[in-house]
Design a protein around this motif. Structure first.
Motif, short mmCIF file in Angstrom:
data_model
loop_
_atom_site.label_atom_id
_atom_site.label_comp_id
_atom_site.label_asym_id
_atom_site.label_seq_id
_atom_site.Cartn_x
_atom_site.Cartn_y
_atom_site.Cartn_z
N ILE A 175 41.22 35.67 32.30
CA ILE A 175 40.71 36.22 33.55
C ILE A 175 41.75 37.15 34.15
N LEU A 176 41.35 38.38 34.42
CA LEU A 176 42.21 39.32 35.14
C LEU A 176 41.99 39.09 36.63
N TYR A 177 43.03 38.61 37.31
CA TYR A 177 42.94 38.29 38.73
C TYR A 177 43.69 39.36 39.51
N SER A 178 42.95 40.26 40.11
CA SER A 178 43.58 41.38 40.81
C SER A 178 42.55 42.06 41.71
N PRO A 179 42.98 42.54 42.88
CA PRO A 179 42.06 43.29 43.74
C PRO A 179 41.47 44.51 43.04
N LYS A 192 36.80 39.09 34.96
CA LYS A 192 37.46 39.74 36.09
C LYS A 192 37.17 39.00 37.39
N ALA A 193 38.21 38.86 38.21
CA ALA A 193 38.05 38.28 39.54
C ALA A 193 39.00 39.00 40.48
N LYS A 194 38.48 39.58 41.55
CA LYS A 194 39.35 40.32 42.45
C LYS A 194 39.81 39.50 43.64
N ASN A 195 39.32 38.25 43.75
CA ASN A 195 39.77 37.37 44.82
C ASN A 195 39.49 35.92 44.44
N ALA A 196 39.95 34.99 45.28
CA ALA A 196 39.81 33.57 44.96
C ALA A 196 38.36 33.13 44.91
N GLY A 197 37.51 33.75 45.72
CA GLY A 197 36.10 33.40 45.71
C GLY A 197 35.45 33.71 44.37
N GLU A 198 35.75 34.88 43.83
CA GLU A 198 35.20 35.25 42.52
C GLU A 198 35.79 34.38 41.42
N LEU A 199 37.06 34.04 41.54
CA LEU A 199 37.69 33.18 40.54
C LEU A 199 37.04 31.79 40.56
N LYS A 200 36.82 31.27 41.74
CA LYS A 200 36.17 29.96 41.87
C LYS A 200 34.80 29.98 41.20
N HIS A 201 34.05 31.04 41.42
CA HIS A 201 32.72 31.16 40.82
C HIS A 201 32.80 31.12 39.29
#
Length: 208
Positions: A175-179, A192-201
């Motif tokens: 997972i690429l975690y970045s704005p 891809k997740a640009k914030n904690a909410g998307e990562l949680k999903h």
């Protein structure tokens, strides 16, 4: 819940370029950029000590106070992600850390955030003696007894690191975690997740 490996700088912290954008501006009147960069790399891979890193930059008796201020008041953390980490731990997830930052500094940050014990194991380049994106770093982490032949997520803010993992065919969900992760990336297998909410999903969706 599957095992999850977190990067530290740029994931738990809001600034990805800790060395150049956070630390160096504080000491640039004491050391040249080239000398700083060389020392930082050597410290990251455990080839010089904390005392040697700060030599002629911060007086020895003031190092602890300087580092405390640096990691408590200057470094900015992703508090929403920190809350997610606490939630994952409470729910029984196996959490790990894999970071290039020297282990002393990593420990200070985790302790200040109150999540030092949240991670089952911590992998630091200063202990492994290799940094990202080199394969030797990732092999040390992914082929450890904790993770070898296991299904898990690996979360990092740098696409180059994730491409190395993909290139060498590790069977890992990256997972690429970045704005900026909403931008097109070259590897379609990287989530891809640009914030904690998307990562949680992503984490919870994959475990349904």
């Amino acid at each position: 819940m599957e095992r999850i490996v977190f990067d530290l700088i740029g994931v738990l912290t809001k600034e990805s370029y800790f060395a150049t954008k956070t630390l160096y501006p504080l000491i640039k009147d004491k050391i040249s950029y080239d000398q700083f960069k060389k020392r930082y790399i050597l410290y990251c891979v455990g080839l010089i000590s904390n005392k040697e890193f700060w030599e002629d930059v911060v007086e020895e008796e003031k190092i602890a106070k300087f580092e405390h201020k640096l990691f408590k008041n200057i470094v900015k953390y992703d508090n929403t992600l920190i809350s997610l980490i606490r939630k994952l731990e409470k729910e029984g997830a196996y959490l790990y850390l894999a970071s290039e930052i020297p282990h002393k500094w990593g420990g200070l940050m985790l302790k200040m955030l109150g999540i030092e014990s949240s991670f089952k194991r911590k992998f630091y380049s200063s202990k492994i003696r290799h940094t990202k994106p080199f394969l030797k770093f990732f092999k040390e982490v992914f082929e450890s007894n904790d993770l070898k032949d296991k299904d898990f997520f690996y979360i990092d803010d740098t696409e180059a690191n994730l491409r190395v993992i993909s290139k060498y065919k590790f069977t890992i969900k990256t997972i690429l975690y970045s704005p900026e992760s909403s931008k097109t990336i070259s590897d379609k297998h990287i989530l891809k997740a640009k914030n904690a909410g998307e990562l949680k999903h992503i984490l919870y969706e994959k475990n349904r």
